[in-house]
Scaffold this active site. Structure first.
Site, PDB file in Angstrom:
ATOM      1  N   GLY A  72       7.086 -13.228   3.642  1.00 36.82           N
ATOM      2  CA  GLY A  72       6.222 -13.865   2.661  1.00 36.82           C
ATOM      3  C   GLY A  72       6.366 -13.286   1.263  1.00 36.82           C
ATOM      4  O   GLY A  72       6.431 -14.013   0.273  1.00 36.82           O
ATOM      5  N   ASN A 152      -6.065 -15.242   2.509  1.00 36.90           N
ATOM      6  CA  ASN A 152      -5.895 -14.314   3.623  1.00 36.90           C
ATOM      7  C   ASN A 152      -7.140 -13.487   3.925  1.00 36.90           C
ATOM      8  O   ASN A 152      -7.290 -12.959   5.010  1.00 36.90           O
ATOM      9  CB  ASN A 152      -4.711 -13.383   3.361  1.00 36.90           C
ATOM     10  CG  ASN A 152      -4.711 -12.807   1.967  1.00 36.90           C
ATOM     11  OD1 ASN A 152      -4.716 -13.545   0.975  1.00 36.90           O
ATOM     12  ND2 ASN A 152      -4.718 -11.499   1.864  1.00 36.90           N
ATOM     13  N   GLN A 180      -0.756 -17.904   5.306  1.00 36.85           N
ATOM     14  CA  GLN A 180      -1.885 -17.938   6.246  1.00 36.85           C
ATOM     15  C   GLN A 180      -2.121 -19.328   6.826  1.00 36.85           C
ATOM     16  O   GLN A 180      -2.630 -19.456   7.938  1.00 36.85           O
ATOM     17  CB  GLN A 180      -3.164 -17.454   5.556  1.00 36.85           C
ATOM     18  CG  GLN A 180      -3.166 -15.980   5.199  1.00 36.85           C
ATOM     19  CD  GLN A 180      -3.213 -15.052   6.417  1.00 36.85           C
ATOM     20  OE1 GLN A 180      -3.694 -15.415   7.480  1.00 36.85           O
ATOM     21  NE2 GLN A 180      -2.704 -13.850   6.248  1.00 36.85           N
ATOM     22  N   SER A 200       5.749 -16.748   6.410  1.00 36.66           N
ATOM     23  CA  SER A 200       6.188 -15.474   6.977  1.00 36.66           C
ATOM     24  C   SER A 200       6.115 -15.507   8.502  1.00 36.66           C
ATOM     25  O   SER A 200       5.146 -16.036   9.071  1.00 36.66           O
ATOM     26  CB  SER A 200       5.284 -14.359   6.440  1.00 36.66           C
ATOM     27  OG  SER A 200       5.553 -13.156   7.119  1.00 36.66           O
ATOM     28  N   GLY A 201       7.112 -14.944   9.153  1.00 41.63           N
ATOM     29  CA  GLY A 201       7.184 -14.993  10.618  1.00 41.63           C
ATOM     30  C   GLY A 201       6.104 -14.212  11.344  1.00 41.63           C
ATOM     31  O   GLY A 201       5.545 -14.676  12.338  1.00 41.63           O
ATOM     32  N   HIS A 202       5.788 -13.010  10.829  1.00 41.76           N
ATOM     33  CA  HIS A 202       4.911 -12.135  11.619  1.00 41.76           C
ATOM     34  C   HIS A 202       3.452 -12.547  11.591  1.00 41.76           C
ATOM     35  O   HIS A 202       2.633 -11.971  12.303  1.00 41.76           O
ATOM     36  CB  HIS A 202       5.091 -10.673  11.205  1.00 41.76           C
ATOM     37  CG  HIS A 202       4.508 -10.294   9.887  1.00 41.76           C
ATOM     38  ND1 HIS A 202       3.322  -9.619   9.788  1.00 41.76           N
ATOM     39  CD2 HIS A 202       4.942 -10.473   8.628  1.00 41.76           C
ATOM     40  CE1 HIS A 202       3.062  -9.401   8.514  1.00 41.76           C
ATOM     41  NE2 HIS A 202       4.028  -9.920   7.782  1.00 41.76           N
ATOM     42  N   THR A 238      24.732 -11.600   5.305  1.00 47.95           N
ATOM     43  CA  THR A 238      24.846 -12.098   6.679  1.00 47.95           C
ATOM     44  C   THR A 238      23.457 -12.370   7.245  1.00 47.95           C
ATOM     45  O   THR A 238      22.551 -11.543   7.110  1.00 47.95           O
ATOM     46  CB  THR A 238      25.595 -11.067   7.547  1.00 47.95           C
ATOM     47  OG1 THR A 238      26.869 -10.848   6.950  1.00 47.95           O
ATOM     48  CG2 THR A 238      25.766 -11.559   8.971  1.00 47.95           C
ATOM     49  N   CYS A 326      -7.985  -0.338   0.853  1.00 44.83           N
ATOM     50  CA  CYS A 326      -7.753   1.061   1.211  1.00 44.83           C
ATOM     51  C   CYS A 326      -6.269   1.350   1.349  1.00 44.83           C
ATOM     52  O   CYS A 326      -5.831   2.474   1.191  1.00 44.83           O
ATOM     53  CB  CYS A 326      -8.462   1.403   2.503  1.00 44.83           C
ATOM     54  SG  CYS A 326      -8.007   0.326   3.856  1.00 44.83           S
TER      55      CYS A 326
HETATM   56  C1  LIG Z   1       0.892 -11.452   4.707  1.00 44.05           C
HETATM   57  C2  LIG Z   1       0.890 -12.289   3.493  1.00 44.05           C
HETATM   58  C3  LIG Z   1       1.956 -12.240   2.579  1.00 44.05           C
HETATM   59  C4  LIG Z   1       3.102 -11.285   2.731  1.00 44.05           C
HETATM   60  O1  LIG Z   1       3.956 -11.630   3.795  1.00 44.05           O
HETATM   61  P1  LIG Z   1       4.988 -10.528   4.346  1.00 44.05           P
HETATM   62  O2  LIG Z   1       5.823 -11.287   5.311  1.00 44.05           O
HETATM   63  O3  LIG Z   1       4.170  -9.472   4.987  1.00 44.05           O
HETATM   64  O4  LIG Z   1       5.767 -10.053   3.182  1.00 44.05           O
HETATM   65  C5  LIG Z   1       1.907 -13.066   1.472  1.00 44.05           C
HETATM   66  N1  LIG Z   1       0.885 -13.906   1.285  1.00 44.05           N
HETATM   67  C6  LIG Z   1      -0.158 -13.983   2.132  1.00 44.05           C
HETATM   68  C7  LIG Z   1      -1.256 -14.953   1.864  1.00 44.05           C
HETATM   69  C8  LIG Z   1      -0.190 -13.179   3.259  1.00 44.05           C
HETATM   70  O5  LIG Z   1      -1.231 -13.256   4.090  1.00 44.05           O
END
Ligand SMILES: *Cc1c(COP(=O)(O)O)cnc(C)c1O
Length: 396
Positions: A72, A152, A180, A200-202, A238, A326
């Site tokens: 992201g 988020n 999100q 973002s994948g995670h 790559t 924090c």
């Molecule tokens: C988590 C998040 C990101 C960052 O994504 P990453 O894959 O951790 O770099 C950006 N924008 C929002 C709204 C997010 O919640």
């Protein structure tokens, strides 16, 4: 709780077992470089093509508009910096909101240091962007509007289609950070007039360190990494084949179960909100009650510190998040909670709980029990609370 209860899915998620399974062969057996012409390479190239098609379809576009990134933050950085550079001859004014993720806000700081001018639009007390202010901020030299799809911290979903229409009407590019919102709410980049979109994948039960940027065909944008011809020469290097395959699997599964998953999340979310309101006095829900991500709960509890709540929740095997930054080493309250008008001391007592596909009703009920106990315990140690009860006559 007798097992770990994870309620911080806005921070990150566990990869689904099927995602990991799909990735594994691409480390050891199917390791060919996608750019190689022998079949070991063309096999991985085909896997990437397949994953890209799944992602394109998930937002209503075609494969050639999907560019893989490392997540992201990279997608946000790329979208802003590269369009700012490419359109600098038209103007150097960018519009965004006050409640963006730091990946947007800090990139805007960077651009401001390079001579760009940024306008930050206010949000109302529920976190919804003020559209009149947005319209009024548009100037002849405005090149880009970037507003997040959903927040988020407080889960508020923005009127994306309206913003897209405003941008289009004025011939301004529109980027949205949909990290999100992706796979939580339906997204159609055509209907919503979105020119660029970050995911973002995670955050969707996929791997960390992978994501994509959607760039509508026709948008001028500088290459992000210079080198080989990967990603249509715009992001060389790559390909991260295992992660791309894993992200493809995560998207496939999240799209397939979106309706069922999110309606279950909404049920649990509302159950939690209702229970907290009913059982804990001096609690305030942050974010819009209905324009809200299916998995987001965010409360401020008067007379308690968010950090203390987190520590006590951790001792009870519950993972949540607070309204203080924090992570940055400071205890400044979140810019999002301040933007919706919370005073510092209320913002400091905030707790974010974000659901995932495998949370259960038992977990939610158990967590509310714990929060009730923790808030009561922390208040019993607070001189401010004691004063307040004395003054108000102790009517809870
Ligand atoms: C988590 C998040 C990101 C960052 O994504 P990453 O894959 O951790 O770099 C950006 N924008 C929002 C709204 C997010 O919640």
């Amino acid at each position: 709780m007798d097992h770990l209860v994870y309620l911080d899915h806005a921070a990150t998620t566990a990869a689904r077992p099927e995602v990991v399974e799909a990735m594994l062969p691409y480390f050891t057996e199917k390791y060919g470089n996608p750019s190689s012409i022998y079949s070991l390479g063309s096999e991985t190239k085909a896997a990437i093509t397949h994953a890209r098609e799944i992602m394109a379809k998930s937002i209503g576009t075609t494969s050639e508009n999907i560019y893989f990134t490392a997540g992201g933050s990279e997608s946000d950085n790329w979208a802003l910096v590269a369009t700012a550079e490419a359109y600098a001859s038209k103007g150097k004014h960018i519009i965004t909101s006050k409640i963006e993720h730091h990946a947007i806000l800090h990139t805007c700081d960077y651009l401001a240091s390079r001579g760009y001018e940024i306008t930050y639009i206010d949000v109302d007390e529920n976190g919804v962007i003020k559209l009149d202010q947005l319209k009024a901020a548009i100037r002849p030299d405005t090149i880009l509007i970037s507003v997040m799809f959903a927040n988020n911290e407080i889960g508020t979903i923005q009127p994306i289609e309206e913003i897209g229409a405003i941008a289009k009407e004025h011939g301004i590019l529109f980027h949205t950070d949909a990290v999100q919102a992706y796979c939580q709410v339906p997204i159609d980049v055509g209907k919503m007039h979105i020119d660029m979109l970050s995911i973002s994948g995670h955050k969707i039960n996929g791997p960390k360190g992978i994501g994509f940027l959607y760039i509508r065909k026709g948008v001028k944008i500088r290459s992000f990494i210079h080198g080989g011809a990967q990603e249509r020469k715009r992001r060389a290097g790559t390909e991260n084949v295992p992660s791309i395959v894993g992200l493809g699997k995560a998207v496939e599964m999240a799209v397939a179960d979106m309706e069922e998953r999110t309606s279950k999340e909404i049920e649990l979310r509302d159950r939690m909100i209702d229970a907290i309101y009913k059982r804990i006095p001096y609690a305030r829900l942050n974010g819009d009650r209905t324009r809200r991500l299916p998995n987001n709960v965010n409360f401020s509890f008067q007379f308690v510190e968010g950090e203390s709540m987190l520590i006590m929740l951790d001792m009870a095997h519950i993972c949540a998040s607070s309204g203080s930054a924090c992570t940055s080493g400071s205890l400044d309250p979140s810019h999002v909670l301040l933007a919706i008008g919370l005073p510092h001391e209320i913002a400091h007592g905030s707790l974010r709980l974000t659901l995932g596909y495998d949370n259960t009703q038992e977990e939610i009920d158990g967590v509310v029990d714990e929060i009730e106990k923790i808030v009561a315990r922390l208040r019993s140690m607070s001189p401010l609370y004691e004063d307040f009860i004395k003054k108000t006559g102790g009517n809870k």
